[in-house]
Design an enzyme around this catalytic site. Structure first.
Site, short mmCIF file in Angstrom:
data_model
loop_
_atom_site.label_atom_id
_atom_site.label_comp_id
_atom_site.label_asym_id
_atom_site.label_seq_id
_atom_site.Cartn_x
_atom_site.Cartn_y
_atom_site.Cartn_z
CD GLU A 262 17.51 -21.68 -11.87
OE1 GLU A 262 16.58 -21.61 -12.69
OE2 GLU A 262 17.81 -20.75 -11.11
CD GLU A 369 19.69 -17.53 -9.70
OE1 GLU A 369 18.54 -17.12 -9.89
OE2 GLU A 369 20.55 -17.65 -10.60
#
Length: 542
Positions: A262, A369
């Site tokens: 991220e 995820e």
């Protein structure tokens, strides 16, 4: 005689030329006199809107929008098409509303109004209806067409994974009884191929030794989320990094190394406004792992799906990346509902379409995820039915729409460090758990690294013919309705199949249409049996 005729003809030409000039001048003068009063018409449209006469208002806006576009007043043109889309939405003519907002996005882009254009496209996409058909086939029939030959990559199918250590029903961190590698498969009734484990850069691998030991015993892989919590400055090509890689190689456990995930989001401490700094560090880590752990480590580059506009600038290069991952979450959010009816009409399935189109042709894609929350956290409203539908749609349709996704991890937790708790924990919601069990029972989702799915899917379309026999057909149907309850298939005006569960799978006999091009009409209905959309899919039959 001939001379006189020529003179007569010349005189006639002169008269016609003068007449044409007068007509042309008169026409121009009339246009000047009767030039369109665009702002007067605009005010008329506004008055009609206030009276609820939306169709009449649309006609006025359609009259002046092209005028603004012709004069290159693109911002004004975008505004007119925005109103056209809004008024069609009030009339529940959603396909026409989408067309209006698409034109708003186009002209906003030409006017340099980037954010307005993005918002317009978002509204259009949320209400856009479309349908795609797929036929079930064998893995042998598709061969390696969906494969990249990457480390640990199944030729066909997706590795099933989860983050589960925050679910007290499957894991006790104090006693290790139960341990998630043992109990999560019991909870979900299927063995998972891998589990996500977070790891702080700078610590020795022995700090997560129990997770490694249990993974080895269970025959599962680890997605190792390596996080440089002190920032990228601590990441160096040094003895620590080399030893970490050697220890992973010696562990005997296959690991997906998701380094500094991220990175495109400013919420992580390793975010760099200058992507080059991040790329340099990722390449250092990748070089070391490729050198020191050639058998048991695969490098995963995993941005968040948002913001999209900076994702590509952080890509470290094909030589450094083995898999492309992405974080993919959906939390009920009615704020963006174009119809302002308190619904979340976004598609969890299609949210990572952008990154898939960027990288799936060259790298296997990894949902590293993600999940769909069963609560609307701001209002503490239960949204289980919405979450169940979105989850089912995701797992049921992903093998057809995104066959180059080769791993999917569910984030099984209600824990969050922020005040805004996310609700993804399967053990806390019986309906969500039941939906997950059903979803992952699909043999496309694999329990071991090295497995391959026995089933695959091929598009059914005009350019991808179906065989003239009984075929098992499924569909991806996207509409303005947040959920659907029934889909029917028609050929030649006759209903040939009806189905009431995702992914709208049924059997259709194509034998009568051998050698023909046919239209399969897909009709979708909501829970009140109201027709939501009718989509026509051209199909060639061989």
């Amino acid at each position: 005689m001939k001379t006189k005729q020529r003179a007569t003809k010349s005189g006639l030409k002169l008269v016609l030329l003068l007449a044409a000039t007068v007509v042309a001048w008169t026409t121009v003068s009339a246009q000047n006199v009767h030039a369109m009063d665009v702002w007067g018409i605009y005010k008329q449209a506004q008055t009609l809107e206030k009276q609820g006469k939306y169709a009449d208002a649309i006609a006025k806006y359609k009259q002046i929008a092209p005028e603004f576009a012709a004069k290159k007043e693109y911002g004004n043109a975008a505004g007119m098409y925005r109103r056209i889309g809004d008024d069609y939405a009030k009339l529940k003519k959603y396909d026409d509303a989408v067309a209006g907002w698409d034109l708003e996005a186009k002209y906003a882009g030409l006017a340099g109004q980037t954010q307005i254009g993005i918002a317009a496209k978002r509204r259009a996409d949320m209400l856009r209806s479309h349908a795609s058909l797929f036929v079930e086939t064998t893995a042998a029939a598709v061969g390696s067409s969906y494969a990249h030959g990457a480390k640990f990559e199944p030729k066909n199918g997706a590795l099933l994974g989860a983050y589960a250590e925050q679910d007290p029903a499957v894991h006790n961190p104090n006693t290790a009884k139960p341990f998630y590698t043992e109990q999560f498969p019991v909870l979900t009734e299927k063995k998972h191929a891998a589990y996500l484990e977070y790891f702080t850069y700078g610590k020795p691998l022995s700090s997560i030794q129990s997770h490694i030991d249990h993974a080895r015993a269970a025959g599962t892989a680890i997605e190792l989320g390596i996080q440089p919590l002190k920032g990228l400055g601590e990441v160096q090509d040094n003895e620590y990094l080399h030893q970490l890689a050697r220890d992973i190689e010696a562990s005997g456990v296959k690991m997906f190394i998701r380094f500094a995930n991220e990175m495109n989001g400013d919420w992580v401490p390793w975010h760099e406004a200058n992507p080059k700094n991040y790329i340099d560090k990722f390449r250092i880590v990748a070089n070391v792992f490729h050198q020191e752990a050639p058998n048991n480590a695969a490098m995963v580059w995993a941005p968040d799906r948002l913001p999209e506009n900076t994702i590509a600038s952080y890509y470290p290069g094909d030589d450094a990346v083995d898999w492309v991952g992405v974080s993919l979450y959906s939390i009920f959010n009615p704020a963006l509902d174009p119809l302002q009816q308190g619904e979340d009409r976004s598609s969890h399935l299609e949210k990572f379409d952008y990154i898939y189109k960027l990288y799936a042709a060259r790298k296997p894609v990894f949902i590293s995820e993600g999940g769909v929350a069963y609560m609307y956290p701001e209002k503490k409203q239960d949204k289980t039915d919405w979450a169940v539908y979105k989850m089912k749609e995701f797992y049921a349709t992903l093998p057809m729409l995104y066959p180059k996704v080769k791993a999917v991890f569910w984030f099984d937790s209600n824990h969050d460090a922020s005040a805004r708790i996310k609700y993804y924990m399967l053990s806390a919601n019986a309906k969500l758990l039941a939906a997950y069990k059903l979803a992952v029972a699909n043999p496309f989702y694999l329990s071991n690294v090295g497995d391959e799915s026995p089933v695959a899917y091929k598009p059914a379309s005009a350019s991808s013919p179906v065989t003239a026999s009984v075929q098992r057909v499924s569909a991806h149907v996207k509409t303005w309705s947040a959920t659907l309850a029934k889909v029917t298939y028609q050929i030649g005006g006759k209903t040939v199949a009806t189905t009431t569960s995702l992914p709208w799978t049924t059997q259709i006999d194509f034998a009568p249409y051998k050698g023909k091009k046919i239209d399969v009409v897909v009709k979708a209905y909501d829970g009140r049996n109201t027709l939501v959309t009718t989509q026509t899919v051209p199909v060639s039959v061989k």
